[in-house]
Motif scaffolding. Structure first.
Motif, PDB file in Angstrom:
ATOM      1  N   ASP A  42       0.832  -1.212   0.000  1.00  0.00           N
ATOM      2  CA  ASP A  42       0.000   0.000   0.000  1.00  0.00           C
ATOM      3  C   ASP A  42       0.863   1.257   0.000  1.00  0.00           C
ATOM      4  O   ASP A  42       0.499   2.271  -0.595  1.00  0.00           O
ATOM      5  N   SER A  43       2.038   1.194   0.622  1.00  0.00           N
ATOM      6  CA  SER A  43       2.956   2.345   0.614  1.00  0.00           C
ATOM      7  C   SER A  43       3.532   2.562  -0.782  1.00  0.00           C
ATOM      8  O   SER A  43       3.664   3.699  -1.233  1.00  0.00           O
ATOM      9  N   VAL A  44       3.863   1.483  -1.444  1.00  0.00           N
ATOM     10  CA  VAL A  44       4.369   1.585  -2.813  1.00  0.00           C
ATOM     11  C   VAL A  44       3.295   2.182  -3.711  1.00  0.00           C
ATOM     12  O   VAL A  44       3.570   3.076  -4.515  1.00  0.00           O
ATOM     13  N   ARG A  45       2.046   1.733  -3.539  1.00  0.00           N
ATOM     14  CA  ARG A  45       0.946   2.263  -4.338  1.00  0.00           C
ATOM     15  C   ARG A  45       0.783   3.770  -4.130  1.00  0.00           C
ATOM     16  O   ARG A  45       0.534   4.509  -5.086  1.00  0.00           O
ATOM     17  N   ARG A  46       0.931   4.204  -2.890  1.00  0.00           N
ATOM     18  CA  ARG A  46       0.813   5.638  -2.606  1.00  0.00           C
ATOM     19  C   ARG A  46       1.865   6.427  -3.386  1.00  0.00           C
ATOM     20  O   ARG A  46       1.568   7.482  -3.959  1.00  0.00           O
ATOM     21  N   VAL A  48       3.463   5.411  -6.143  1.00  0.00           N
ATOM     22  CA  VAL A  48       3.164   5.285  -7.571  1.00  0.00           C
ATOM     23  C   VAL A  48       2.048   6.244  -7.967  1.00  0.00           C
ATOM     24  O   VAL A  48       2.062   6.825  -9.049  1.00  0.00           O
ATOM     25  N   ASP A  49       1.106   6.445  -7.059  1.00  0.00           N
ATOM     26  CA  ASP A  49      -0.007   7.364  -7.316  1.00  0.00           C
ATOM     27  C   ASP A  49       0.395   8.827  -7.186  1.00  0.00           C
ATOM     28  O   ASP A  49      -0.429   9.720  -7.373  1.00  0.00           O
ATOM     29  N   GLY A  50       1.662   9.084  -6.850  1.00  0.00           N
ATOM     30  CA  GLY A  50       2.161  10.453  -6.844  1.00  0.00           C
ATOM     31  C   GLY A  50       2.363  11.083  -5.476  1.00  0.00           C
ATOM     32  O   GLY A  50       2.774  12.234  -5.380  1.00  0.00           O
ATOM     33  N   GLU A  51       2.081  10.340  -4.418  1.00  0.00           N
ATOM     34  CA  GLU A  51       2.288  10.905  -3.081  1.00  0.00           C
ATOM     35  C   GLU A  51       3.785  11.019  -2.792  1.00  0.00           C
ATOM     36  O   GLU A  51       4.591  10.222  -3.270  1.00  0.00           O
ATOM     37  N   SER A  52       4.148  11.999  -2.022  1.00  0.00           N
ATOM     38  CA  SER A  52       5.542  12.259  -1.684  1.00  0.00           C
ATOM     39  C   SER A  52       6.163  11.062  -0.962  1.00  0.00           C
ATOM     40  O   SER A  52       5.632  10.608   0.053  1.00  0.00           O
ATOM     41  N   PRO A  53       7.289  10.554  -1.478  1.00  0.00           N
ATOM     42  CA  PRO A  53       7.986   9.468  -0.773  1.00  0.00           C
ATOM     43  C   PRO A  53       8.343   9.855   0.666  1.00  0.00           C
ATOM     44  O   PRO A  53       8.281   9.020   1.563  1.00  0.00           O
ATOM     45  N   LEU A  54       8.673  11.124   0.874  1.00  0.00           N
ATOM     46  CA  LEU A  54       9.002  11.574   2.229  1.00  0.00           C
ATOM     47  C   LEU A  54       7.811  11.360   3.156  1.00  0.00           C
ATOM     48  O   LEU A  54       7.960  10.842   4.268  1.00  0.00           O
ATOM     49  N   ARG A  55       6.632  11.723   2.695  1.00  0.00           N
ATOM     50  CA  ARG A  55       5.424  11.549   3.514  1.00  0.00           C
ATOM     51  C   ARG A  55       5.155  10.074   3.779  1.00  0.00           C
ATOM     52  O   ARG A  55       4.826   9.664   4.892  1.00  0.00           O
ATOM     53  N   VAL A  56       5.307   9.250   2.741  1.00  0.00           N
ATOM     54  CA  VAL A  56       5.033   7.818   2.880  1.00  0.00           C
ATOM     55  C   VAL A  56       5.988   7.189   3.896  1.00  0.00           C
ATOM     56  O   VAL A  56       5.560   6.462   4.801  1.00  0.00           O
ATOM     57  N   PHE A  57       7.289   7.464   3.765  1.00  0.00           N
ATOM     58  CA  PHE A  57       8.257   6.885   4.700  1.00  0.00           C
ATOM     59  C   PHE A  57       8.086   7.457   6.106  1.00  0.00           C
ATOM     60  O   PHE A  57       8.261   6.747   7.100  1.00  0.00           O
ATOM     61  N   ASP A  81       6.979  21.588   2.927  1.00  0.00           N
ATOM     62  CA  ASP A  81       7.130  22.030   1.537  1.00  0.00           C
ATOM     63  C   ASP A  81       7.525  20.879   0.613  1.00  0.00           C
ATOM     64  O   ASP A  81       7.022  20.772  -0.510  1.00  0.00           O
ATOM     65  N   ILE A  82       8.416  20.003   1.068  1.00  0.00           N
ATOM     66  CA  ILE A  82       8.833  18.859   0.251  1.00  0.00           C
ATOM     67  C   ILE A  82       7.660  17.904   0.074  1.00  0.00           C
ATOM     68  O   ILE A  82       7.381  17.437  -1.036  1.00  0.00           O
ATOM     69  N   GLU A  83       6.956  17.608   1.156  1.00  0.00           N
ATOM     70  CA  GLU A  83       5.817  16.687   1.067  1.00  0.00           C
ATOM     71  C   GLU A  83       4.708  17.223   0.166  1.00  0.00           C
ATOM     72  O   GLU A  83       4.055  16.460  -0.539  1.00  0.00           O
ATOM     73  N   ALA A  84       4.517  18.536   0.166  1.00  0.00           N
ATOM     74  CA  ALA A  84       3.468  19.147  -0.658  1.00  0.00           C
ATOM     75  C   ALA A  84       3.910  19.352  -2.100  1.00  0.00           C
ATOM     76  O   ALA A  84       3.105  19.724  -2.953  1.00  0.00           O
ATOM     77  N   ILE A 105      18.973   7.906   0.409  1.00  0.00           N
ATOM     78  CA  ILE A 105      18.515   9.168  -0.201  1.00  0.00           C
ATOM     79  C   ILE A 105      17.811   8.865  -1.528  1.00  0.00           C
ATOM     80  O   ILE A 105      16.892   9.576  -1.925  1.00  0.00           O
ATOM     81  N   ASP A 106      18.210   7.796  -2.207  1.00  0.00           N
ATOM     82  CA  ASP A 106      17.561   7.405  -3.462  1.00  0.00           C
ATOM     83  C   ASP A 106      16.087   7.102  -3.267  1.00  0.00           C
ATOM     84  O   ASP A 106      15.287   7.256  -4.192  1.00  0.00           O
ATOM     85  N   ASP A 107      15.702   6.671  -2.058  1.00  0.00           N
ATOM     86  CA  ASP A 107      14.295   6.369  -1.792  1.00  0.00           C
ATOM     87  C   ASP A 107      13.438   7.629  -1.764  1.00  0.00           C
ATOM     88  O   ASP A 107      12.217   7.555  -1.901  1.00  0.00           O
ATOM     89  N   LEU A 108      14.077   8.779  -1.584  1.00  0.00           N
ATOM     90  CA  LEU A 108      13.330  10.032  -1.485  1.00  0.00           C
ATOM     91  C   LEU A 108      13.210  10.775  -2.805  1.00  0.00           C
ATOM     92  O   LEU A 108      12.428  11.712  -2.915  1.00  0.00           O
ATOM     93  N   VAL A 109      13.999  10.404  -3.784  1.00  0.00           N
ATOM     94  CA  VAL A 109      13.984  11.140  -5.049  1.00  0.00           C
ATOM     95  C   VAL A 109      13.442  10.313  -6.189  1.00  0.00           C
ATOM     96  O   VAL A 109      13.321   9.163  -6.155  1.00  0.00           O
TER      97      VAL A 109
END
Length: 109
Positions: A42-46, A48-57, A81-84, A105-109
């Motif tokens: 479900d986190s991966v789906r979020r 993929v759907d465009g949600e900020s990786p920072l927010r998900v993690f 600001d990054i999450e938005a 850091i690659d997980d965030l970009v």
């Protein structure tokens, strides 16, 4: 020069397929040995759907923006600001956030 062997194209294709299968099995075995690297579907789906990786993690770690800001020594507004998607964050900021979240850091970009 090494010894040569001649095989049919069909045999060669089967060997290539077997090598790919072996690589997949090895990757699976590595992932099973290190379950901490797995991300829930479900986190991966979020992401993929465009949600900020920072927010998900951050959610995965159960942290508020303020808690993450304190751990990373980063301003909470930068995280918001990054999450938005208003800002991308500097390499230094992303590095601090990744360390605080115990990810690459690659997980965030």
């Amino acid at each position: 020069m090494g010894e040569m062997v001649t095989i049919t194209r069909e045999e060669y294709s089967k060997l290539l397929e077997a090598a790919e299968d072996l690589a997949d099995i090895e990757a699976y075995d590595r992932a099973r040995r290190d379950p901490g690297a797995a991300i829930p579907a479900d986190s991966v789906r979020r992401m993929v759907d465009g949600e900020s990786p920072l927010r998900v993690f951050r959610d995965l770690r159960g942290l508020t923006q303020m808690q993450l800001a304190e751990r990373a020594s980063v301003n909470r507004v930068q995280i918001a600001d990054i999450e938005a998607g208003r800002k991308t964050g500097s390499v230094q900021t992303l590095h601090k956030l990744a360390e605080a979240l115990e990810i690459s850091i690659d997980d965030l970009v």
